[in-house]
Design a protein around this motif. Structure first.
Motif, mmCIF file in Angstrom:
data_model
loop_
_atom_site.group_PDB
_atom_site.id
_atom_site.type_symbol
_atom_site.label_atom_id
_atom_site.label_comp_id
_atom_site.label_asym_id
_atom_site.label_seq_id
_atom_site.Cartn_x
_atom_site.Cartn_y
_atom_site.Cartn_z
ATOM 1 N N THR A 80 0.749 -1.545 0.253
ATOM 2 C CA THR A 80 -0.008 0.287 -0.098
ATOM 3 C C THR A 80 1.190 1.328 -0.555
ATOM 4 O O THR A 80 2.086 1.675 0.153
ATOM 5 N N SER A 81 -0.024 2.202 -0.144
ATOM 6 C CA SER A 81 1.327 3.206 -0.256
ATOM 7 C C SER A 81 0.295 4.335 0.678
ATOM 8 O O SER A 81 -0.406 3.752 1.566
ATOM 9 N N PHE A 82 1.599 5.483 1.205
ATOM 10 C CA PHE A 82 1.328 5.980 2.195
ATOM 11 C C PHE A 82 0.064 6.889 2.173
ATOM 12 O O PHE A 82 -1.010 7.352 3.126
ATOM 13 N N SER A 83 0.205 7.120 1.516
ATOM 14 C CA SER A 83 -1.761 8.230 1.123
ATOM 15 C C SER A 83 -2.945 7.237 2.258
ATOM 16 O O SER A 83 -3.428 6.884 2.546
ATOM 17 N N GLU A 84 -2.683 5.362 1.902
ATOM 18 C CA GLU A 84 -3.763 4.407 1.686
ATOM 19 C C GLU A 84 -3.437 4.285 3.381
ATOM 20 O O GLU A 84 -4.698 4.588 3.756
ATOM 21 N N LYS A 91 12.664 14.354 -2.363
ATOM 22 C CA LYS A 91 12.275 13.778 -0.425
ATOM 23 C C LYS A 91 11.367 14.599 -0.115
ATOM 24 O O LYS A 91 10.474 15.709 -0.431
ATOM 25 N N ARG A 92 10.541 13.669 0.368
ATOM 26 C CA ARG A 92 9.319 14.227 1.436
ATOM 27 C C ARG A 92 9.244 13.799 2.834
ATOM 28 O O ARG A 92 9.442 13.307 3.160
ATOM 29 N N VAL A 93 8.565 14.842 3.081
ATOM 30 C CA VAL A 93 7.936 14.694 4.613
ATOM 31 C C VAL A 93 6.214 13.624 4.829
ATOM 32 O O VAL A 93 5.687 14.758 3.542
ATOM 33 N N TYR A 135 10.004 10.135 7.008
ATOM 34 C CA TYR A 135 10.740 11.463 5.785
ATOM 35 C C TYR A 135 11.131 10.699 4.676
ATOM 36 O O TYR A 135 11.825 9.252 5.251
ATOM 37 N N GLU A 136 10.819 10.426 3.687
ATOM 38 C CA GLU A 136 11.323 9.307 2.932
ATOM 39 C C GLU A 136 12.117 10.205 1.914
ATOM 40 O O GLU A 136 11.775 11.639 0.888
ATOM 41 N N MET A 137 13.137 9.192 0.894
ATOM 42 C CA MET A 137 14.295 9.820 -0.027
ATOM 43 C C MET A 137 13.389 8.898 -0.939
ATOM 44 O O MET A 137 14.030 7.508 -0.760
ATOM 45 N N VAL A 190 3.089 15.820 -4.063
ATOM 46 C CA VAL A 190 2.741 16.467 -2.804
ATOM 47 C C VAL A 190 1.193 15.798 -3.009
ATOM 48 O O VAL A 190 0.909 15.776 -1.796
ATOM 49 N N ASN A 191 0.685 14.617 -3.975
ATOM 50 C CA ASN A 191 0.012 13.574 -4.033
ATOM 51 C C ASN A 191 -0.163 12.687 -3.754
ATOM 52 O O ASN A 191 1.302 11.980 -3.170
ATOM 53 N N SER A 192 -0.093 11.054 -4.592
ATOM 54 C CA SER A 192 -0.132 10.131 -4.216
ATOM 55 C C SER A 192 0.826 10.103 -5.609
ATOM 56 O O SER A 192 0.213 9.875 -7.005
ATOM 57 N N ILE A 193 2.335 9.061 -5.367
ATOM 58 C CA ILE A 193 2.995 9.240 -6.739
ATOM 59 C C ILE A 193 2.250 7.446 -6.739
ATOM 60 O O ILE A 193 2.632 6.976 -7.899
ATOM 61 N N LEU A 220 13.701 2.130 10.215
ATOM 62 C CA LEU A 220 13.772 2.992 9.137
ATOM 63 C C LEU A 220 13.629 1.934 8.402
ATOM 64 O O LEU A 220 13.475 0.619 8.432
ATOM 65 N N ILE A 221 13.225 1.678 7.223
ATOM 66 C CA ILE A 221 12.337 0.906 6.009
ATOM 67 C C ILE A 221 13.151 1.656 4.377
ATOM 68 O O ILE A 221 12.921 2.715 4.694
ATOM 69 N N GLU A 222 13.640 0.482 4.338
ATOM 70 C CA GLU A 222 13.938 0.648 2.633
ATOM 71 C C GLU A 222 13.095 -0.534 1.696
ATOM 72 O O GLU A 222 13.134 -1.398 1.982
ATOM 73 N N ARG A 223 12.202 0.317 0.436
ATOM 74 C CA ARG A 223 11.388 -0.835 -0.048
ATOM 75 C C ARG A 223 12.145 -0.525 -1.680
ATOM 76 O O ARG A 223 12.263 0.676 -1.588
ATOM 77 N N ARG A 224 12.072 -1.486 -1.988
ATOM 78 C CA ARG A 224 11.902 -1.501 -4.066
ATOM 79 C C ARG A 224 10.960 -2.198 -3.970
ATOM 80 O O ARG A 224 10.048 -3.710 -3.698
ATOM 81 N N LEU A 272 10.330 0.261 -10.043
ATOM 82 C CA LEU A 272 9.232 1.439 -10.158
ATOM 83 C C LEU A 272 10.664 2.338 -9.503
ATOM 84 O O LEU A 272 10.633 3.434 -9.452
ATOM 85 N N GLU A 273 10.868 1.703 -8.017
ATOM 86 C CA GLU A 273 10.841 2.845 -7.035
ATOM 87 C C GLU A 273 11.705 2.227 -6.305
ATOM 88 O O GLU A 273 11.880 1.411 -5.379
ATOM 89 N N VAL A 274 12.968 2.698 -5.387
ATOM 90 C CA VAL A 274 14.101 3.205 -4.499
ATOM 91 C C VAL A 274 13.553 3.591 -3.247
ATOM 92 O O VAL A 274 13.779 5.421 -3.734
#
Ligand code: 16G
Length: 241
Positions: free
Chosen positions: A86-90, A131-133, A143-145, A162-165, A207-211, A220-222
């Motif tokens: 899931t995403s942070f927004s969800e 970089k987003r809070v 805090y995400e990078m 600013v919204n959901s990636i 600390l969480i690292e997600r791929r 898609l993302e790191v």
């Protein structure tokens, strides 16, 4: 709230009473609770007894102390199940909290060898670094990078970030996010992280690292996220096999 002839110890009754007041929102997060002396006088009990109840509530994370100021009601931790991608927004919306985002920086960078390998792009390929809070009901949570290939997420802008990636990737780019691998570690907030999360430097964080990969297996993302340990706990459901 105190019954002196009850078989339950008095400190325990006080503890349960305060917990109930927190749960029923008679005491609100961030609010200062009465002092040991005030509780002792109000219920005609000893300060030692009050101290024991308050210490237990501090240890269990219901209250926190600020030196020279007093004892305050803590924010309830968010309990996050570690299953389902899931995403942070969800995650926040599903708890009835309002997600928001502070974009700290958004720029194009060249993929380092390490990131190129993780994202399966050529070293030097263009990536977006974001970089987003992330906040819930205006409180900083994480805090995400994030690194994402520019080729994949070509139209990504700060306004979208600013919204959901995930919403953008799935609903605007029409890609299917399929799989995520996450590594979770305990750590301490470094200087910048502490500022972003509004905690003291050295405060405990997760600390969480997600791929994340798409249904095509393309990464898609790191993302490296730092979560406030006082606002988060994770649960894992397990089956014995
Ligand atoms: C979560 C993910 C992060 C992802 C973001 C998307 C963790 C540790 N990280 O924060 O990898 O980029 O959600 O959220 O959970 P968004 O769709 O709200 O932008």
């Amino acid at each position: 709230m105190i019954q002196k002839n009850s078989p339950l110890p008095i400190y325990y009754q006080l503890e349960e009473g305060i917990k109930e007041a927190i749960q029923q929102q008679q005491l609100m997060p961030g609010e200062m609770i009465p002092s040991e002396r005030e509780y002792a006088e109000k219920y005609g009990i000893s300060r030692m007894t009050v101290r024991q109840a308050l210490s237990n509530l501090v240890n269990d994370g219901y209250l926190y102390r600020q030196r020279g100021k007093g004892t305050f009601v803590a924010h309830q931790k968010i309990e996050q199940p570690l299953q389902g991608l899931t995403s942070f927004s969800e995650d926040m919306r599903s708890r009835g909290l309002v997600p928001s985002t502070r974009v700290i920086s958004f720029k194009e960078v060249e993929a380092s060898i390490d990131l190129a390998a993780k994202l399966e792009v050529k070293a030097g390929a263009p990536l977006f670094e974001l970089k987003r809070v992330r906040l819930a009901d205006q409180l900083p949570m994480a805090y995400e990078m994030l690194y994402i290939s520019k080729e994949l997420a070509h139209g990504l802008t700060e306004e979208i970030a600013v919204n959901s990636i995930y919403d953008y990737v799935e609903n605007k780019l029409g890609l299917k996010i399929q799989h995520g691998r996450q590594v979770l570690e305990a750590s301490f907030a470094r200087k910048t992280e502490a500022e972003m999360l509004e905690v003291a430097e050295g405060a405990p964080v997760l600390l969480i690292e997600r791929r994340t990969t798409l249904d095509t297996n393309k990464p898609l993302e790191v993302v490296r996220s730092v979560y406030r340990a006082d606002r988060y706990k994770f649960t894992i459901d397990m089956e014995r096999f």
